[in-house]
Design an enzyme around this catalytic site. Structure first.
Site, PDB file in Angstrom:
ATOM      1  N   ARG A  17      35.537  48.115  32.663  1.00  0.00           N
ATOM      2  CA  ARG A  17      34.090  48.322  33.068  1.00  0.00           C
ATOM      3  C   ARG A  17      34.202  49.727  33.939  1.00  0.00           C
ATOM      4  NH1 ARG A  17      34.140  44.489  38.428  1.00  0.00           N
ATOM      5  NH2 ARG A  17      34.537  46.015  39.984  1.00  0.00           N
ATOM      6  N   TRP A  43      42.778  39.498  41.529  1.00  0.00           N
ATOM      7  CA  TRP A  43      43.216  40.912  40.922  1.00  0.00           C
ATOM      8  C   TRP A  43      44.320  41.411  41.939  1.00  0.00           C
ATOM      9  CZ3 TRP A  43      42.135  43.013  45.624  1.00  0.00           C
ATOM     10  CH2 TRP A  43      40.996  42.323  46.322  1.00  0.00           C
ATOM     11  N   ASN A  45      26.812  49.388  41.065  1.00  0.00           N
ATOM     12  CA  ASN A  45      27.891  48.218  41.847  1.00  0.00           C
ATOM     13  C   ASN A  45      29.151  49.075  42.223  1.00  0.00           C
ATOM     14  OD1 ASN A  45      28.708  45.496  42.139  1.00  0.00           O
ATOM     15  ND2 ASN A  45      30.403  46.136  40.782  1.00  0.00           N
ATOM     16  N   GLU A  46      29.389  49.085  43.325  1.00  0.00           N
ATOM     17  CA  GLU A  46      30.735  49.184  44.025  1.00  0.00           C
ATOM     18  C   GLU A  46      30.771  50.848  43.526  1.00  0.00           C
ATOM     19  OE1 GLU A  46      33.426  46.282  43.319  1.00  0.00           O
ATOM     20  OE2 GLU A  46      32.925  44.968  44.621  1.00  0.00           O
ATOM     21  N   HIS A 100      38.855  34.594  38.746  1.00  0.00           N
ATOM     22  CA  HIS A 100      38.229  34.614  40.103  1.00  0.00           C
ATOM     23  C   HIS A 100      37.590  33.639  40.496  1.00  0.00           C
ATOM     24  CE1 HIS A 100      36.023  36.637  43.230  1.00  0.00           C
ATOM     25  NE2 HIS A 100      36.549  37.745  43.155  1.00  0.00           N
ATOM     26  N   GLU A 146      37.880  38.570  34.951  1.00  0.00           N
ATOM     27  CA  GLU A 146      37.743  37.780  36.040  1.00  0.00           C
ATOM     28  C   GLU A 146      37.567  36.284  35.981  1.00  0.00           C
ATOM     29  OE1 GLU A 146      35.655  41.121  38.993  1.00  0.00           O
ATOM     30  OE2 GLU A 146      34.376  40.326  37.762  1.00  0.00           O
ATOM     31  N   GLU A 198      29.010  40.548  48.500  1.00  0.00           N
ATOM     32  CA  GLU A 198      30.081  39.730  47.550  1.00  0.00           C
ATOM     33  C   GLU A 198      31.043  39.093  48.419  1.00  0.00           C
ATOM     34  OE1 GLU A 198      31.763  41.488  44.410  1.00  0.00           O
ATOM     35  OE2 GLU A 198      29.898  42.615  43.727  1.00  0.00           O
TER      36      GLU A 198
END
Lengths: 671, 671, 671
Positions: C115, C315, C153-154, C358, C355, C307
């Site tokens: 990503r 990770w 995002n981030e 996760h 993920e 989040e």
């Protein structure tokens, strides 16, 4: 297997090594064959790195020297395993055709100056390699020295460049048919990775963050297949030229980049290169596991130890030497575990190049040397082992191992990086090795008929066929033991939804909902009364699971911590069968206890009871092998009197096995 | 050496540092020269990083500021070492001519923003540098301030790109003449590396596996030669402009990328940059060895300490400061070991750029600071040392050291990566240093006449000329001590065939057949009666050899392990000469014992007997230097009374040397 | 802030997580909303990674599924934070426009498969992202489910390629106007880096040696600004489409690549992603500091925990799980420190992609799981905390923190790499946290009115405005405590000339001339009589300064070593104000003593006296939060009786706080 075994009519253990005469002046060759004969060498591999000598410029052919080498060897009774030289193209190939060079994930095109500078994806590389293979085969297919063909060398070269991109896409198209299927199977809806067409798909190159694990997994599969295609087309060309000899290439044990399960039936003889690191405490057992893998890849047929080192290697940061005893042990161990040939890299130690310090059968110091005397002693010993040739090993225990599962379990983004599939398999194997219990490695999904115990140390991927075979085994009374973090994913590397291990939960009578990394200090396990042989202080580390038993007996629960009081080790009994589950990476003592109990329950005992530490015991055919890897003399009670093939000694009752000694006992009538 | 020493008619120790006035406003310059004068500075290096100031755009010349700087310095009695600024091209050079930028082995072209972004192989770079050098020389050749020329800075830039490929090929063609010779000398028959033409040869770039070691070795030679060519053409241009001053460049001690033996006679004065890491326990001895190397490179002539730090550097991960005592010791030590000049990087501490935290003579805090007071104290001290200028050091011990051998021994694919040539030389040197024994470093093959002892800590390469000189030394009664893993290879890095060290085995009376990595826990050595001074528990580690004595006495054998009972330390006596061999990396106590015995046998004693720990003793010319690097006061008995140049004190008999103190004693008549 | 808070009219704590329905079949959605409702979820973030689903090929729009998702959510009373999907472009963007892909400093262009494969500098990327944003906004601006917008995002993607070079130059031109100014401000006279034009300037790419620190510093500023421009243009597009909802993006705490002080007033609500590592001993305090940063970035306004993980992340190399108690504590802690919303990544655990391991609110095992039960318990708990919504935290202590200073202090070429700005701030913060003292983080230079104590743990850069605000604070009676190695540089990263900290030396009554790395074993500190509360054996490590007091009282001097006897800790008293200086990185006990004394002197006490170890105490609005992070029960005496919102219990006097428990006490009248 329509082609003959490499062993000739008169059974003998093959013995020899790589021979690179093109690196030496002509006069050296005479000394070579004389010393080979003295040492008992009967097989040499020729031509592995000869491409630039055979084809000094594109299309040129320089075979005269090879004619002479093969004739000379044949005249001295030395057979030849003739190699195609495709593992190391000449520099001109990369200069004329840069696209034949491999490219790293970072986009670095690797240059000549070493070896292996090719991408298996390059049609140009493959055409050049194939043309030379065809000419080589045409010329030597009927040469009386040639008893085997050796395609390439240690296939393992990865490529992430544009050549690979093209072939990867073609491979994906063959696998998935259309891009929508790929998108679904790769889960590209995650992180917005949807592809419009196969042309958009790339090998896993340098990326901003974690790669799509299925993309990576498929790239591993593709890479293994791509290399296999390189091998297969050369093999076919040799066969088409009329070759009747067996054709093979050399494997590398638990090599991470090739799935040898898919290669095994493409070679006529399983051949393997083995360089155990004896600075590691468990190297003897670990080497044995590699050898059992080779035997298992070949379906139990004898295999060839194609390369090993007679003394030190030179590619580790620090390289320990081998004593004569160690060198002999390493070789006899391979015979014990099914090898019918013992070869080395290489015959004469190089003085130039990257392997100038890699030991060889004939060292720099020459024949008046400990190493060459060891070689001669080994030649003599192997000669005495001729009765063993062709013998088989019977195993009642199967251990599941799979490259695909190993790969999927190694993908980034996981509960812990401390759990490695092969390492866990090694830990389980060592228990069996020290008990003298023979084990076959099996590919998950293969039939398990005939095995009384099936061990699954860590199978991240469990597919329905594998689950079914385990169920069938238990149903017919076998014992199955499954290790933690198994049955997590399907063949795509996707997590299976539900209580884990989804496809095995019913069989095991236990199910889980969480794979939890454990803290760095070990977590106590609390044995229940059901675990009668539990060690004093069993512990777990690395990973534990949040389990719920439903049908299984709980043998141990977790002590204080995240999973306190929950089941950690369970056993479900189904008629005479049983299914164990280890819901954590347990300590060595706990593992030994569980496996010993499980084997005992399955009625399986070692070759000999109460083996002293370091003594390996194997039955191959009619022979009982005892190999002492430890450094304290051990005493063993022989079940029956017999004769030691290596010394000719008659042995009976209790015998002392000196450290470093190998006994190959032919018992009673066979002796 | 047809050119004058930098020391002027009236002997004085040169004192100063790098001066970069172009980084400061004009008004600062006046403060600079005032404070320089106050500190006793008499030499500054100007212009090292001035390229973009001197030539702000291609072909432009901006000399006015430099005129003013030189005049100003001269008017204050400060001499100038004028630099050509070729170490750091302006950004425009790389923008206009990207091929001037260096390329890593991975193909990354390095950008501007730091310094050194040039490849010595680029003709464009060299032309630009040369044109500016010519103009600089033409303008300042007769300037009265200029007493020395400084070409470039710390040559050390490697390049693996296409420019380097072209020049590397040309270098190889000059060396080998034809490609067949290169193929033979590189051993390209190994791994199918045969080249058809020089055009196919590449620098060692990223490769799939280990590089051909001879390719790598030749690339190191080429790189050193290529940089030397850059230096030499600028030096020649300065000379052609009529310069009569000495011309030099700054070395960097045991720097791995340049063979200073080949550079030494290309500079008029040996100049060196020294940044010892005093967080290391042996930094004082190690610094002394570097200084002896510099003296030896110059054939015993005085040299210049061109750069050091008055306090902390800033390029290590953690940088310890220097106390005033340490700063003085570092400088006086260099004088003791032959330096006639003590300079620093740099005069005024930068506030911007990558070296803003690197200490300087004038710190950010200004003159009212411990550092500047230290500088003034040092200036005063050096001024008192004028009588030492020009003095020589007499050594009866030679220690062999060679870049080519170091390089070859460092190539990958070796028994162990734990044995480093310089580290072993340091271990040997420390023994001599603590004994106060003077030693010259010598290039293998150079005449050894006049030395009573020759030490060869680790010479992987031994060529016939070196072997012959060692033989001749022993024959005339000298003592030779050879360390392990020596005499392994020839100048190509090819292993010499036969019992090792092939060319020295007869001289040493011992020969070997295996270089074996030793296990991580030390291997005991068992002294024989012949080793009377053996320490209590000598051991070996890292590497040991499988030896057979034939003429030598065995002083120690290996204890239990791979080499148990075989010779480890031997000594052959030849008339009054003797030849020792250490067949292993032995422990510090064993090494000290062997070297002390060997020196004693050769009739060599230290400057003073029984030196307290940490006290360094050196005789230079008429002066006896005592430098205390330890932290406990020590007592020394002076051989003769004398006067301490630094304090003016008269000293005699037993004197206490305080930690951090330096005594420079002029004895008796000379005082 | 002209836009509404995300909290609706009826106050409630927002609760939910990322929801990625496009990764699941339609039938799953119904289960999702049912379970969300059961858990009390009231806000989900949709669309973060939906680009390739929304725009499967360039210009195509696929909104139907999103229409359905939003309607479905709305029909179940679940609000939506609708994301622009620009964080992860589809593969086709990089295939069609390779220049949109980011390039590393080594020149490696990063590929799709993960990503974030975009460079914020690419106009093509930005146009594509913007076009989709516009259409998304136009379609959903009035959708009743949408209560907030989430841009990207981030943000954190760096780029060193040619796109970045162009934008970096433009940024520099805007900042400096002309190249001469850049040359001066970057100090390019050092190392010959003078530029002729902006066109010659490059991002900091791979270089031969250390980068110009100002170049690096400006590149960090540019990168943060470039990402902010990407954010801002999407935000503006949404607003232009008529959106009235708040618009934000998610921060990442002390993320090194973005200066959130410059971003804070560009978002309508501060939102943050928090993944504390509870394997670290101080994770609870460190998490609290991040939360106080978020509150401070928003000027005290409530913020959103956008989040976090309900259980383990995947990770890290090894990922520890969270107990239910830990999960609840993490969430309640955020509410205590100002969060009005508690969200998770993500709702349903992925089975594919990077993920897949996760944790998520709904795990692979489904609703019958410990994790989902924890989620439901949390939903219930948060629902009970509605009275807290909107509450503010009052702090009398300010702690300075600045990205620019952190960046400049991290540049290579420094006294030590062991001193990190954030690590030092954490050490100081932990003292306050354990005392229960509330603290605001402030940007240096911002007004300090209203604070009775100002802490400056490490501010490498001190500009005049910051110095002035500190002076003003002391002048009005406040206490200022400044940590070591502060006030070193100006905003350019240039060292300020003079005795350090130049701009603060007068205020502090102490000045320095050297920042000295300290040896690896701690250096003793010797307290003077003035330091009455000194611990038994205070020490210093990492770095100490050579100080001279002039007006300040010396509280401790350095023990033996480089700085022996010199001041290490000082305090200057100015009327009722005081100014402390720590001239070294002092041990934890020394730091606790200094800060406790300083706070006491300023009349500041914690929320509760004598907090048991591990118990965190915070007042937010009317509520007193007690959170027990330790594992031993603690007793706390409540100042006033009240009611615990979580249990409804009435509490008074001394209460026991069990490990893992959170009490939210509404005292007296408010209750």
């Amino acid at each position: 297997m329509t082609h003959p075994d490499p062993a000739p009519a008169r059974p003998r253990v093959r013995f020899g090594g790589d021979y690179n005469p093109e690196q030496w002046p002509r006069e050296t060759w005479d000394e070579d064959v004389t010393l080979m004969a003295r040492a008992g060498v009967n097989l040499v591999t020729v031509g592995v790195f000869s491409w630039s000598t055979l084809e000094p410029s594109p299309g040129e052919r320089n075979f005269a020297w090879l004619d002479e080498v093969l004739d000379l060897l044949h005249s001295h009774g030395i057979d030849v395993d003739l190699a195609t030289p495709s593992a190391s193209p000449p520099p001109w190939l990369g200069i004329l055709h840069p696209e034949t060079l491999p490219v790293t994930a970072d986009g670095v095109r690797l240059a000549a100056g070493s070896r292996n500078q090719f991408t298996p994806a390059s049609a140009v590389y493959r055409e050049h390699a194939l043309a030379l293979t065809r000419d080589l085969a045409a010329r030597y297919v009927d040469h009386p020295a040639v008893v085997m063909w050796h395609v390439g060398n240690e296939y393992g070269q990865l490529d992430h460049g544009d050549e690979a991109a093209r072939e990867f896409r073609a491979w994906l198209q063959r696998k998935y048919g259309d891009i929508a299927t790929l998108n679904r199977e790769w889960g590209t809806a995650v992180w917005s990775q949807g592809y419009r067409a196969f042309e958009e798909v790339l090998p896993p190159r340098a990326m901003p963050y974690l790669v799509n694990p299925t993309q990576n997994l498929d790239f591993r599969r593709y890479s293994s297949d791509m290399m296999l295609a390189c091998y297969a087309e050369q093999r076919d060309a040799i066969r088409e030229a009329g070759a009747t000899q067996p054709i093979t290439t050399n494997f590398m044990g638990f090599f991470p980049h090739v799935d040898y399960w898919t290669w095994a039936d493409q070679v006529d003889v399983i051949a393997d290169d083995q360089y155990p690191d004896h600075s590691q405490p468990h190297s003897a057992a670990d080497a044995a596991m590699v050898q059992d893998l080779m035997r298992s890849l070949g379906g139990g047929r004898p295999w060839l130890l194609m390369e090993q080192a007679i003394n030190a290697v030179s590619w580790r940061p620090h390289n320990l030497p081998k004593s004569r005893a160690q060198a002999l042990l390493d070789s006899y161990q391979a015979v014990a575990r099914g090898a019918d040939g013992i070869c080395f890299f290489q015959w004469r130690q190089a003085t130039a190049g990257a392997e100038r310090h890699h030991s060889a059968m004939l060292p720099h110091a020459g024949e008046d040397s400990e190493v060459f005397r060891t070689v001669c002693a080994l030649g003599e010993g192997l000669s005495a082992l001729a009765p063993v040739v062709g013998g088989r090993i019977e195993a009642r225990v199967a251990m599941a191992f799979d490259w695909e599962s190993w790969w999927a379990a190694s993908e980034p983004g996981r509960p812990t990086s401390l759990l490695d599939t092969v390492e866990q398999a090694q830990r389980w194997y060592r228990v069996l090795w020290s008990l003298g219990v023979a084990v076959d490695l099996v590919r998950p999904g293969a039939p398990l008929d005939g095995y009384d115990a099936v061990l699954v140390p860590h199978s991240y991927i469990v597919e329905p066929a594998f689950a079914a075979s385990l169920e069938a085994a238990v149903a017919r009374g076998a014992t199955v033991v499954v290790g933690p973090y198994s049955g997590v994913a399907d063949a795509r590397g996707h997590i299976q939804v539900g209580r884990s291990p989804v496809l095995l939960a019913e069989l095991l009578g236990v199910s889980g909902e969480e794979w939890a990394g454990l803290p760095s200090s070990p977590t106590a396990l609390v044995p229940t009364a059901a675990w009668s042989s539990a060690p004093a202080s069993p512990t777990a580390s690395i990973l534990g699971e949040r389990l719920r038993a439903s049908g299984a007996d709980v043998l141990a629960t977790f002590g204080p911590g995240h999973l306190a009081g929950l089941p950690a080790v369970t056993r479900r009994t189904v008629g005479t069968g049983s299914a164990w589950y280890l819901g954590a990476v347990v300590s060595d003592d706990a593992l030994a206890s569980v496996l010993t109990d499980a084997l005992t329950g399955a009625g399986i005992a070692g070759v000999l009871p109460d083996l002293p530490a370091g003594v390996e015991a194997v039955r191959r055919g009619d022979a009982l092998f005892l190999l002492h890897h430890g450094d304290v003399p051990g005493r063993v009670t022989l079940p029956r009197p017999g004769r030691d093939l290596l010394t000719g000694e008659e042995l009976a009752g209790e015998v002392e096995v000196a450290p470093g000694r190998t006994i190959v006992l032919i018992e009673g009538d066979h002796a």
